[in-house]
Design a protein around this motif. Structure first.
Motif, PDB file in Angstrom:
ATOM      1  N   ARG A  89       1.714   6.856  -6.815  1.00 18.38           N
ATOM      2  CA  ARG A  89       0.704   7.857  -7.181  1.00 18.38           C
ATOM      3  C   ARG A  89       1.253   9.267  -6.983  1.00 18.38           C
ATOM      4  NH1 ARG A  89      -2.871   4.072  -5.117  1.00 18.38           N
ATOM      5  NH2 ARG A  89      -2.651   4.802  -2.989  1.00 18.38           N
ATOM      6  N   THR A 149      -6.038  -0.803 -12.082  1.00 20.87           N
ATOM      7  CA  THR A 149      -7.503  -0.859 -12.106  1.00 20.87           C
ATOM      8  C   THR A 149      -8.124   0.168 -11.164  1.00 20.87           C
ATOM      9  OG1 THR A 149      -7.430  -3.211 -12.666  1.00 20.87           O
ATOM     10  CG2 THR A 149      -9.486  -2.384 -11.732  1.00 20.87           C
ATOM     11  N   GLU A 150      -7.487   0.366 -10.017  1.00 24.40           N
ATOM     12  CA  GLU A 150      -8.054   1.225  -8.973  1.00 24.40           C
ATOM     13  C   GLU A 150      -7.725   2.710  -9.155  1.00 24.40           C
ATOM     14  OE1 GLU A 150      -6.476  -0.517  -5.427  1.00 24.40           O
ATOM     15  OE2 GLU A 150      -7.668  -2.343  -5.668  1.00 24.40           O
ATOM     16  N   ASN A 151      -6.852   3.035 -10.092  1.00 22.88           N
ATOM     17  CA  ASN A 151      -6.425   4.418 -10.265  1.00 22.88           C
ATOM     18  C   ASN A 151      -6.757   4.922 -11.660  1.00 22.88           C
ATOM     19  OD1 ASN A 151      -4.839   5.268  -7.739  1.00 22.88           O
ATOM     20  ND2 ASN A 151      -4.137   3.180  -8.146  1.00 22.88           N
ATOM     21  N   ASP A 165      -3.976  -4.503  -9.974  1.00 20.85           N
ATOM     22  CA  ASP A 165      -4.949  -3.856  -9.078  1.00 20.85           C
ATOM     23  C   ASP A 165      -4.700  -2.357  -9.000  1.00 20.85           C
ATOM     24  OD1 ASP A 165      -6.185  -6.274  -8.564  1.00 20.85           O
ATOM     25  OD2 ASP A 165      -5.223  -6.548  -6.602  1.00 20.85           O
ATOM     26  N   LYS A 179       0.826  -1.214   0.000  1.00 22.06           N
ATOM     27  CA  LYS A 179       0.000   0.000   0.000  1.00 22.06           C
ATOM     28  C   LYS A 179       0.854   1.255   0.000  1.00 22.06           C
ATOM     29  CE  LYS A 179      -4.121  -1.972   2.059  1.00 22.06           C
ATOM     30  NZ  LYS A 179      -5.107  -1.892   3.133  1.00 22.06           N
TER      31      LYS A 179
END
Length: 87
Positions: free
Chosen positions: A11, A45-47, A42, A4
Motif C-alpha cells: 500500500r 477486496t479490502e483496499n 483479500d 500483513k
C-alpha cells in the motif's frame, strides 16, 4: 515478512512497485506475488480499486488466475475489464 506487513508495504510503496525503480520495490513485489492467491484477493477486496487497476495487470498469468478464482463475482467483472483481448 508476514502477510500483513507485506500488504502494508505494498500500500505504501505502490508507485515504486509499478515503476520497479528500486531493488526494494522489486523485492517487495516478489514477496507479494509469493503470497497465497486468497491473500492477494483479500488485499484487493479490502483496499481501493486503484490497487487492482495498477497491480493486477503486472502479475504473471498464473498468479492472475489464482487471484481471479478467489475474488468475488463483482471484482471478477472489474478484473476482466482490465485485461486486453490478448490476455
Amino acid at each position: 515478512m508476514d502477510v500483513k506487513k507485506i500488504m502494508q508495504e505494498v500500500r505504501e510503496h505502490c508507485d515504486a512497485i509499478v515503476a520497479q525503480d528500486s531493488s526494494f520495490a522489486e523485492s517487495l513485489w516478489q514477496e507479494f506475488l509469493s503470497l497465497h492467491p486468497v491473500d492477494i484477493a483479500d488485499f484487493f477486496t479490502e483496499n481501493d480499486h486503484a490497487f487492482v487497476e495498477r497491480l493486477f495487470p503486472l502479475m504473471p498469468p498464473e498468479v492472475q488466475s489464482g487471484v481471479f478464482q478467489a475474488v468475488s463475482d463483482s471484482m471478477k467483472v472489474s478484473v476482466l475489464s482490465l485485461l486486453t483481448e490478448h490476455e
